[in-house]
Design a protein around this motif. Structure first.
Motif, mmCIF file in Angstrom:
data_model
loop_
_atom_site.group_PDB
_atom_site.id
_atom_site.type_symbol
_atom_site.label_atom_id
_atom_site.label_comp_id
_atom_site.label_asym_id
_atom_site.label_seq_id
_atom_site.Cartn_x
_atom_site.Cartn_y
_atom_site.Cartn_z
ATOM 1 N N GLY A 80 0.809 -1.208 0.000
ATOM 2 C CA GLY A 80 0.000 0.000 0.000
ATOM 3 C C GLY A 80 0.845 1.261 0.000
ATOM 4 O O GLY A 80 2.072 1.211 0.135
ATOM 5 N N LEU A 81 0.182 2.410 -0.113
ATOM 6 C CA LEU A 81 0.882 3.691 -0.179
ATOM 7 C C LEU A 81 1.659 3.970 1.101
ATOM 8 O O LEU A 81 2.787 4.457 1.068
ATOM 9 C CB LEU A 81 -0.120 4.822 -0.438
ATOM 10 C CG LEU A 81 0.463 6.234 -0.506
ATOM 11 C CD1 LEU A 81 1.462 6.336 -1.642
ATOM 12 C CD2 LEU A 81 -0.644 7.259 -0.678
ATOM 13 N N LYS A 82 1.069 3.652 2.249
ATOM 14 C CA LYS A 82 1.749 3.908 3.509
ATOM 15 C C LYS A 82 3.060 3.140 3.594
ATOM 16 O O LYS A 82 4.063 3.642 4.100
ATOM 17 C CB LYS A 82 0.852 3.525 4.686
ATOM 18 C CG LYS A 82 -0.274 4.504 4.943
ATOM 19 C CD LYS A 82 -1.016 4.146 6.220
ATOM 20 C CE LYS A 82 -2.129 5.133 6.506
ATOM 21 N NZ LYS A 82 -2.857 4.806 7.754
ATOM 22 N N VAL A 118 -0.035 11.602 11.296
ATOM 23 C CA VAL A 118 0.223 12.390 12.492
ATOM 24 C C VAL A 118 1.556 13.112 12.296
ATOM 25 O O VAL A 118 2.600 12.468 12.186
ATOM 26 C CB VAL A 118 0.290 11.508 13.751
ATOM 27 C CG1 VAL A 118 0.624 12.347 14.977
ATOM 28 C CG2 VAL A 118 -1.028 10.768 13.944
ATOM 29 N N PRO A 119 1.565 14.435 12.203
ATOM 30 C CA PRO A 119 2.823 15.160 11.973
ATOM 31 C C PRO A 119 3.768 15.023 13.153
ATOM 32 O O PRO A 119 3.345 15.043 14.313
ATOM 33 C CB PRO A 119 2.375 16.610 11.775
ATOM 34 C CG PRO A 119 1.041 16.696 12.427
ATOM 35 C CD PRO A 119 0.414 15.350 12.297
ATOM 36 N N SER A 149 10.740 12.233 16.013
ATOM 37 C CA SER A 149 11.797 11.380 15.468
ATOM 38 C C SER A 149 13.127 11.929 15.962
ATOM 39 O O SER A 149 13.262 13.135 16.180
ATOM 40 C CB SER A 149 11.783 11.377 13.934
ATOM 41 O OG SER A 149 10.536 10.951 13.437
ATOM 42 N N VAL A 150 14.112 11.053 16.108
ATOM 43 C CA VAL A 150 15.430 11.455 16.599
ATOM 44 C C VAL A 150 16.494 11.053 15.580
ATOM 45 O O VAL A 150 16.469 9.929 15.051
ATOM 46 C CB VAL A 150 15.739 10.802 17.962
ATOM 47 C CG1 VAL A 150 17.192 11.051 18.359
ATOM 48 C CG2 VAL A 150 14.801 11.342 19.032
ATOM 49 N N TYR A 151 17.422 11.966 15.303
ATOM 50 C CA TYR A 151 18.539 11.705 14.400
ATOM 51 C C TYR A 151 19.804 12.271 15.043
ATOM 52 O O TYR A 151 19.798 13.386 15.557
ATOM 53 C CB TYR A 151 18.300 12.358 13.033
ATOM 54 C CG TYR A 151 17.015 11.900 12.380
ATOM 55 C CD1 TYR A 151 16.983 10.788 11.551
ATOM 56 C CD2 TYR A 151 15.807 12.570 12.648
ATOM 57 C CE1 TYR A 151 15.794 10.357 10.982
ATOM 58 C CE2 TYR A 151 14.629 12.139 12.090
ATOM 59 C CZ TYR A 151 14.618 11.026 11.251
ATOM 60 O OH TYR A 151 13.438 10.591 10.707
ATOM 61 N N PHE A 200 8.042 10.929 5.773
ATOM 62 C CA PHE A 200 7.052 11.910 5.332
ATOM 63 C C PHE A 200 6.239 12.476 6.491
ATOM 64 O O PHE A 200 5.557 13.481 6.335
ATOM 65 C CB PHE A 200 6.105 11.276 4.305
ATOM 66 C CG PHE A 200 6.613 11.360 2.901
ATOM 67 C CD1 PHE A 200 6.183 12.360 2.045
ATOM 68 C CD2 PHE A 200 7.531 10.443 2.425
ATOM 69 C CE1 PHE A 200 6.656 12.443 0.745
ATOM 70 C CE2 PHE A 200 8.012 10.514 1.137
ATOM 71 C CZ PHE A 200 7.574 11.525 0.286
ATOM 72 N N SER A 201 6.294 11.851 7.653
ATOM 73 C CA SER A 201 5.548 12.355 8.802
ATOM 74 C C SER A 201 6.260 13.510 9.497
ATOM 75 O O SER A 201 5.641 14.255 10.255
ATOM 76 C CB SER A 201 5.295 11.229 9.809
ATOM 77 O OG SER A 201 4.457 10.245 9.259
#
Length: 391
Positions: A80-82, A118-119, A149-151, A200-201
């Protein structure tokens, strides 16, 4: 005469006697040859028939005609797209910088997502090695999974592994060496942005150092940046040797002296701006070539880029508090004894600025430069003062 006829008849009879077995033998050999050929063909066909996706069934009861039965097709897993847009499970990959920037620069032309998303806020740490403030950040992030997110970009020589339960576990991106004030500092920042853009989130992007601390709890910071109408990149014009004096005329005519700006390295930006930064092939090469010596790329590249083409929608200020009162090339460091409730209150509400067109005292969401010795006092005071989740 009679004797001659009898002799010829005997010869013919003898030939017939011998000719009959030979003919039978030829017929027998012919039959055996055909039988062998048929048997061989049957074995070959039978062998290859096993690999075909069909089988011959027996004669049906209707008209006795042979029926060809096709085996059911294999079930293929549909993506799927997700799943196609899903971010890498870990931060590790083997993409070169060129491949990474190209992949990260892809952006849909249709802004509305065809699925619920969810952004998230991407917290990007630029570090030399370990993150001494990691225990404080663990408290900050706790209970907010799915919203961030962590980078981490660290020196390639650093190879320690974080505990599996840590939010920093597996979050180090493929990194390269960084020198203070050099253009490779900007390369590291672009590398962090590019990795974060793969998800993309991720909607907002914050650059932090290993000496940074949060000044508010996660929900407050998340709401502040997500609801902001502006990005937070400090941009100002500074005459003198540490401002315009760092400009190189070799950057002209693409970058002129009137375009030159200065600002803090620590930024917050949205996805639109992050895409512009990693895709820039016009201005950044000039900094790589001509911003050398006393020119520090991390203090001039983004402010100049914003001033030339991306300044609309920017607040022209940073969200990271730093003390430059003592002067010099580096800001003030804060140790254990410097960390008090009053000091933290001052960092949180000691300034006045604008947010979405209204006056506010919440101008800084982060602060630096805190030494590892300050951690113990921060762990005692910060969670309660900042109302971390669960404390």
């Amino acid at each position: 005469m009679k004797n001659n006829q009898q002799s010829q008849s005997s010869i013919v009879a003898t030939i017939k006697v011998f000719n009959s077995p030979i003919k039978n033998l030829v017929n027998l050999v012919t039959i055996l040859v055909f039988f062998a050929c048929g048997l061989t063909c049957g074995v070959v066909v039978s062998f290859y028939a096993k690999s075909l996706p069909w089988s011959l069934r027996g004669v049906d009861g209707g008209g006795g005609a042979a029926r060809l039965n096709l085996a059911p097709p294999r079930e293929e897993r549909l993506v799927g797209l997700k799943e196609l847009l899903m971010a890498p499970l870990g931060a590790a990959h083997n993409l070169s910088d060129e491949e990474l920037l190209w992949r990260a620069s892809m952006s849909p032309r249709i802004e509305e997502m065809p699925f619920r998303r969810v952004p998230k806020v991407a917290f990007m740490f630029l570090a030399r090695g370990a993150l001494p403030m990691a225990p404080l950040w663990e408290m900050f992030f706790r209970g907010n999974a799915g919203l961030f997110s962590v980078y981490v970009h660290s020196d390639p020589s650093y190879n320690e592994t974080e505990p599996p339960e840590s939010v920093f576990h597996g979050r180090r991106i493929p990194s390269k060496g960084v020198e203070w004030g050099k253009a490779n500092m900007i390369e590291a920042e672009r590398r962090l942005l590019a990795n974060a853009l793969l998800d993309f989130s991720n909607e907002r992007f914050i650059l932090l150092s290993e000496a940074c601390i949060p000044l508010f709890n996660f929900s407050t910071i998340y709401s502040h940046v997500m609801n902001s109408n502006e990005t937070f990149i400090e941009v100002y014009d500074l005459p003198g040797p540490v401002g315009r004096g760092r400009y190189s005329a070799q950057m002209s005519p693409i970058i002129k002296l009137k375009d030159w700006r200065k600002g803090s390295q620590w930024f917050e930006m949205d996805r639109r701006l992050a895409l512009e930064v990693i895709s820039d092939k016009t201005y950044f090469p000039l900094f790589q070539s001509y911003c050398t010596g006393p020119c520090y790329s991390d203090e001039h590249y983004l402010p100049t880029l914003m001033n030339i083409k991306l300044g609309q929608g920017n607040s022209n200020r940073t969200l990271t508090w730093v003390d430059w009162a003592k002067g010099g090339p580096h800001p003030t460091k804060f140790n254990r004894n410097d960390v008090t409730v009053d000091f933290l209150h001052k960092l949180r509400n000691g300034s006045t600025c604008e947010y979405n067109g209204e006056k506010t005292t919440m101008c800084h969401l982060f602060a630096r430069k805190f030494t590892p010795h300050a951690l113990s006092r921060l762990l005692i005071l910060a969670p309660k003062l900042m109302q971390f989740n669960g404390y």
